[in-house]
Design a protein around this motif. Structure first.
Motif, short mmCIF file in Angstrom:
data_model
loop_
_atom_site.label_atom_id
_atom_site.label_comp_id
_atom_site.label_asym_id
_atom_site.label_seq_id
_atom_site.Cartn_x
_atom_site.Cartn_y
_atom_site.Cartn_z
N ALA A 50 29.84 -31.02 69.12
CA ALA A 50 30.54 -29.79 69.54
C ALA A 50 29.76 -28.56 69.07
CB ALA A 50 31.94 -29.79 68.96
N TRP A 51 29.89 -27.47 69.81
CA TRP A 51 29.32 -26.20 69.37
C TRP A 51 30.42 -25.14 69.42
CZ3 TRP A 51 28.57 -28.41 74.11
CH2 TRP A 51 28.79 -27.64 75.25
N LEU A 52 30.25 -24.15 68.56
CA LEU A 52 31.29 -23.14 68.38
C LEU A 52 31.01 -21.96 69.29
CD1 LEU A 52 33.73 -22.97 66.49
CD2 LEU A 52 32.24 -21.92 64.78
N GLY A 53 32.01 -21.54 70.07
CA GLY A 53 31.83 -20.40 70.98
C GLY A 53 32.23 -19.09 70.33
N PRO A 54 31.96 -17.98 71.03
CA PRO A 54 32.26 -16.65 70.48
C PRO A 54 33.77 -16.42 70.29
CG PRO A 54 31.42 -16.50 72.74
CD PRO A 54 31.29 -17.92 72.33
N ASP A 55 34.61 -17.22 70.95
CA ASP A 55 36.07 -17.09 70.80
C ASP A 55 36.61 -17.94 69.64
OD1 ASP A 55 35.58 -19.55 71.84
OD2 ASP A 55 36.74 -19.30 73.68
N GLY A 56 35.69 -18.53 68.85
CA GLY A 56 36.13 -19.32 67.69
C GLY A 56 36.59 -20.73 68.04
N LEU A 57 36.44 -21.11 69.32
CA LEU A 57 36.82 -22.47 69.72
C LEU A 57 35.57 -23.34 69.87
CD1 LEU A 57 39.47 -21.61 72.48
CD2 LEU A 57 39.90 -22.33 70.11
N TRP A 58 35.75 -24.62 69.59
CA TRP A 58 34.65 -25.56 69.77
C TRP A 58 34.56 -25.98 71.23
CZ3 TRP A 58 31.41 -26.69 65.80
CH2 TRP A 58 31.85 -26.40 64.51
N ARG A 59 33.36 -26.32 71.67
CA ARG A 59 33.12 -26.88 73.00
C ARG A 59 32.53 -28.27 72.84
NH1 ARG A 59 34.36 -21.61 72.82
NH2 ARG A 59 33.86 -20.39 74.68
N VAL A 60 33.01 -29.18 73.68
CA VAL A 60 32.44 -30.53 73.74
C VAL A 60 32.10 -30.79 75.20
CG1 VAL A 60 32.93 -32.99 73.45
CG2 VAL A 60 33.84 -31.34 71.81
N ALA A 61 30.91 -31.32 75.45
CA ALA A 61 30.51 -31.64 76.82
C ALA A 61 30.56 -33.15 77.03
CB ALA A 61 29.11 -31.11 77.11
N ILE A 62 30.94 -33.54 78.24
CA ILE A 62 31.01 -34.97 78.59
C ILE A 62 30.43 -35.15 79.99
CG2 ILE A 62 32.55 -36.95 78.96
CD1 ILE A 62 34.47 -35.76 76.96
N GLY A 63 29.53 -36.11 80.12
CA GLY A 63 28.89 -36.35 81.41
C GLY A 63 29.78 -37.16 82.33
N SER A 64 29.60 -36.94 83.63
CA SER A 64 30.38 -37.67 84.62
C SER A 64 29.71 -37.53 85.98
CB SER A 64 31.81 -37.11 84.66
OG SER A 64 32.62 -37.92 85.52
N ARG A 65 30.46 -37.82 87.02
CA ARG A 65 29.96 -37.63 88.39
C ARG A 65 31.14 -37.45 89.33
NH1 ARG A 65 29.85 -42.50 91.81
NH2 ARG A 65 31.00 -44.08 90.68
N MET A 66 30.88 -36.77 90.44
CA MET A 66 31.81 -36.74 91.57
C MET A 66 31.00 -37.33 92.71
SD MET A 66 34.65 -35.20 90.62
CE MET A 66 35.49 -34.36 91.93
N TYR B 172 35.04 -29.17 77.50
CA TYR B 172 36.37 -29.00 76.93
C TYR B 172 36.28 -28.02 75.77
CZ TYR B 172 37.99 -33.14 79.41
OH TYR B 172 38.35 -34.03 80.39
N LYS B 173 37.36 -27.22 75.62
CA LYS B 173 37.46 -26.36 74.44
C LYS B 173 38.50 -26.96 73.51
CE LYS B 173 36.48 -21.78 76.33
NZ LYS B 173 36.96 -20.38 76.36
N THR B 174 38.25 -26.86 72.22
CA THR B 174 39.23 -27.36 71.25
C THR B 174 39.15 -26.55 69.95
OG1 THR B 174 39.99 -29.30 70.01
CG2 THR B 174 37.63 -29.13 70.37
N ARG B 175 40.30 -26.47 69.28
CA ARG B 175 40.30 -25.82 67.97
C ARG B 175 40.23 -26.88 66.88
NH1 ARG B 175 41.49 -20.81 66.85
NH2 ARG B 175 42.40 -20.42 68.89
N ASP B 176 40.92 -27.99 67.12
CA ASP B 176 41.14 -28.98 66.05
C ASP B 176 40.63 -30.38 66.37
OD1 ASP B 176 42.81 -29.68 68.05
OD2 ASP B 176 44.69 -29.31 66.98
N PHE B 177 39.96 -30.54 67.49
CA PHE B 177 39.42 -31.83 67.94
C PHE B 177 40.53 -32.82 68.33
CE2 PHE B 177 35.91 -29.85 65.89
CZ PHE B 177 34.79 -30.26 66.60
N LEU B 178 41.77 -32.34 68.36
CA LEU B 178 42.88 -33.21 68.75
C LEU B 178 43.41 -32.84 70.12
CD1 LEU B 178 44.81 -33.39 65.34
CD2 LEU B 178 43.36 -35.16 66.38
#
Ligand code: FRU
Length: 447
Positions: free
Chosen positions: A150-166, A175-181
């Protein structure tokens, strides 16, 4: 049985026996480098995936530890798949990983060290809130895996990226998260590329435009580029691109659209897949781990009792000359393995010739070679690509390289070579190849 005296490496990382695939959650913690890896404790073929665990002081010499995570819950009973570690400023480590459930749905789970003050991080606890993420609407249940650091954004929330396809559109969800939950899925992709299919093991990290220092995963802003990497299920290669990340919009754009993820650069042109980087806060460098998915058949792997390696880790920096590519180099600690060295200079290699270099006997060799090509043809050749012709097929400017593991008669050898192909009067494309067909342990790989 002489047929099966397989040689193991004393160089790249591998467990004592059985199957290994990609690396997961690498990190540096209290004096130790940790690697976790996709591991089948029961067999030399893929299945029953757990997290193997090993630690090192120097990224070169490893101590194998007990399994860190095993498939023992409904949400990971079909396998504890790839994931990534996030070191939180509060001192905790958030380990997000993919679980394959009883009905083969891919979900994301969270684990923590039982004791974050343990330098060896021996025991891991799965969070009672698991799974923390289910495949969102529109995403296939088998196309949702391998969360990033995860990396921390300017809004104080963490970002997590997940690969996929359509369908055939390769995508990266954020995804954004504060607490990883609890998580909020953004209404747009970090990036997508048509025709590239499923993106496995997405990696997303900053690189400095100037200098050779690595950056913490949350670094963004002036003087920083971002690399997006996807392991393409379709090509079984690790494709990346250098681009620009907007941390407010959470959008990443390749600097050169012709060199986008999946259609441009690759980390490696050999057997190298499911790689992952981490930031080494001790030495301020970004380190890349890659999985060498070997060419042996399953039959041979079972006979050997083991399968595959993780490469010696590499330091990654942006190529300051162009700002458009990465430079990779084995970590400096590798020099501790170099007990003796030989240097051969001004070796003249004429067309079609083989020049033996006498080094006496050795069990492991680390070869650094620099070639200078003398142009002997200015003509455009009609050679198309590539490595296909093996080391014996001549091109106007090559091939040239190294015959490793060769016997005196050259009936046994493994070549690693360059094939420059003159594509027009003033353009040369160079292929970097290996030819294993005269390697007596070579088995045909249907891939
Ligand atoms: C990459 C991969 C990942 C998955 C893991 C399963 O080779 O397929 O996408 O998490 O291996 O072992």
């Amino acid at each position: 049985n002489a047929m099966f005296t397989w040689q193991r490496t004393a160089y790249h990382f591998q467990p004592q026996r059985n199957w290994m695939n990609g690396c997961a959650g690498p990190l540096y913690h209290k004096g130790w480098y940790h690697i976790f890896y996709q591991y089948n404790p029961d067999s030399a073929v893929w299945g029953n995936i757990t997290w193997g665990h090993a630690v090192s002081r120097d990224l070169i010499h490893w101590l194998l530890l007990p399994l860190a995570l095993v498939p023992d819950r409904w949400y990971d009973v079909n396998g504890v798949w790839t994931g990534s570690a996030t070191r939180h400023p509060d001192g905790n480590i958030y380990m997000l990983y993919t679980g394959s459930t009883g009905n083969l749905t891919q979900v994301q789970n969270l684990a923590h060290p039982a004791d974050p003050s343990d330098p060896l991080l021996l025991n891991w606890v799965k969070n009672p809130a698991n799974p923390v993420l289910l495949p969102p609407p529109g995403i296939g249940p088998k196309d949702f895996r391998d969360p990033t650091t995860a990396w921390l954004g300017p809004d104080g929330l963490w970002r997590v990226a997940i690969g996929s396809r359509m369908e055939k559109l390769g995508i990266t969800l954020v995804y954004k998260t504060r607490d990883f939950l609890s998580y909020e899925l953004l209404d747009h992709y970090l990036h997508s590329v048509p025709g590239t299919g499923m993106w496995e093991c997405v990696d997303f990290f900053p690189v400095a435009v100037n200098g050779t220092k690595g950056l913490d995963t949350s670094a963004a802003g002036e003087g920083i580029k971002h690399v997006l990497k996807a392991s393409l299920d379709d090509t079984k290669l690790d494709h990346f691109a250098v681009g620009t990340y907007d941390p407010v919009e959470d959008l990443w754009t390749p600097d050169d659209p012709k060199n986008d993820v999946g259609i441009g650069l690759k980390y490696d042109y050999g057997r190298y897949y499911a790689s992952k980087t981490f930031y080494d806060q001790e030495k301020q460098r970004r380190i890349l781990w890659g999985w060498i998915n070997e060419t042996d058949t399953e039959f041979d792997d079972l006979k050997k009792g083991w399968a595959s390696l993780q490469t010696i880790p590499r330091t990654v920096v942006l190529d300051g000359r162009t700002g458009a590519d990465l430079l990779q180099w084995p970590v400096e600690e590798i020099e501790s393995l170099r007990l003796r060295s030989y240097c051969f200079e001004d070796v003249l290699v004429g067309p079609g010739s083989v020049v033996p270099l006498h080094i006496g006997s050795a069990t492991q060799l680390d070869i650094m070679a620099e070639f200078e090509v003398e142009l002997i043809s200015g003509k455009k050749t009609d050679e198309e690509n590539s490595c296909d012709g093996g080391a014996a097929e001549r091109s106007s400017l090559g091939p040239f390289g190294i015959l490793a593991l060769a016997d005196a008669s050259l009936s046994e050898l493994t070549s690693v070579f360059f094939r420059p192909v003159q594509t027009s009067a003033d353009a040369v494309t160079t292929y970097f190849c290996t030819d294993q067909t005269r390697f007596s342990k070579f088995t045909f790989d249907p891939l």
